[in-house]
Design an enzyme around this catalytic site. Sequence first.
Site, PDB file in Angstrom:
ATOM      1  N   ASP A 209       0.851  -1.313  -0.116  1.00 31.81           N
ATOM      2  CA  ASP A 209       0.090   0.033  -0.121  1.00 31.81           C
ATOM      3  C   ASP A 209       0.952   1.325  -0.103  1.00 31.81           C
ATOM      4  O   ASP A 209       2.277   0.975   0.062  1.00 31.81           O
ATOM      5  CB  ASP A 209      -0.893  -0.076   1.214  1.00 31.81           C
ATOM      6  CG  ASP A 209       0.016   0.079   2.528  1.00 31.81           C
ATOM      7  OD1 ASP A 209      -0.023   1.254   3.077  1.00 31.81           O
ATOM      8  OD2 ASP A 209       0.312  -0.988   3.006  1.00 31.81           O
ATOM      9  N   ASP A 211       0.638   3.843   2.343  1.00 32.43           N
ATOM     10  CA  ASP A 211       0.803   4.374   3.853  1.00 32.43           C
ATOM     11  C   ASP A 211      -0.588   5.480   3.653  1.00 32.43           C
ATOM     12  O   ASP A 211      -1.576   5.053   3.231  1.00 32.43           O
ATOM     13  CB  ASP A 211       1.913   4.694   4.134  1.00 32.43           C
ATOM     14  CG  ASP A 211       2.075   4.672   5.757  1.00 32.43           C
ATOM     15  OD1 ASP A 211       1.709   3.895   6.298  1.00 32.43           O
ATOM     16  OD2 ASP A 211       2.504   5.792   6.281  1.00 32.43           O
TER      17      ASP A 211
END
Length: 289
Positions: A209, A211
């Site tokens: 991802d 973040d």
Amino acid sequence: MAKATLGIIGGSGLYDLPGLEDMRELDIGSPWGMPSAPPREGRVGNARVVFLPRHGVGHRHSPSDIDYRANIDVLKRVGVTDLISLSACGSYREELPPGMFVLVDQFIDRTFRRQSSFFGAGCVAHVPFSDPVAPNLVARLARAAAAERVPHVVGGSYVCMEGPQFSTRAESVAYKAMGASVVGMTNMPEAKLAREAEICYATVAMVTDYDAWRPHEGGAEIASILDVMRGNGDAAGRLVARLAQDFPEEHEPCPIGSDRALDFALLTAPAHRDPTLVAKLDAVAGRVL
């Protein structure tokens, strides 16, 4: 030269190692506590491999609750010379999207609840740690990733946060501004302890991802992270299989001295060492004690 044994620590989503043949579970304890799970020994190709799921079977241990000292100690006891950490992480850079594997070369330790050394009162040691990963291992990982067409980059800094919560947006923006590449919750103090145990160490930070730093987007969400983890797990299995296929039978001396880190590290005079602590250090520091 010592026989090479390849250790693999599996992070979130990696609780088994595909392709591990002739596998047996090792019943081995540690004076430091209980490891996350019994290590599993087997072969991948011609390489002896020992696998340890960092969070335990079924993901029982949070990042802060893992007994990192016990994990590294048992891996040392079973003969691991070279250790690969497979770790899920968030990305601070657009060019490191989900699915990218980052072979990091630096760490920023922001943990605060964890025991970060085998040494202490009664036996003091200071190991060099300016270069925290073993370059030979990184080079082998890069060749294996290229051969398997796994998207990867070599180099980058890994921020290890305490967790278990994901980052605030302010934290994410701050670490991105510092120039860090990825963020995770588990490589510290693992890398420090591996150095104290004279085990060559390298990290495969597998991006799941972005973040929380991207404007107008939500932060890390576990549902989407789990989806990416599945694909990353498949790629990690292929990477490890290729790495093991070409792994040398004899341990290669580390050019930065990871495997000799204790040569000049012990400061406590022998007459003043705590015998109880020294006994616990039999595997980690037996070579110099």
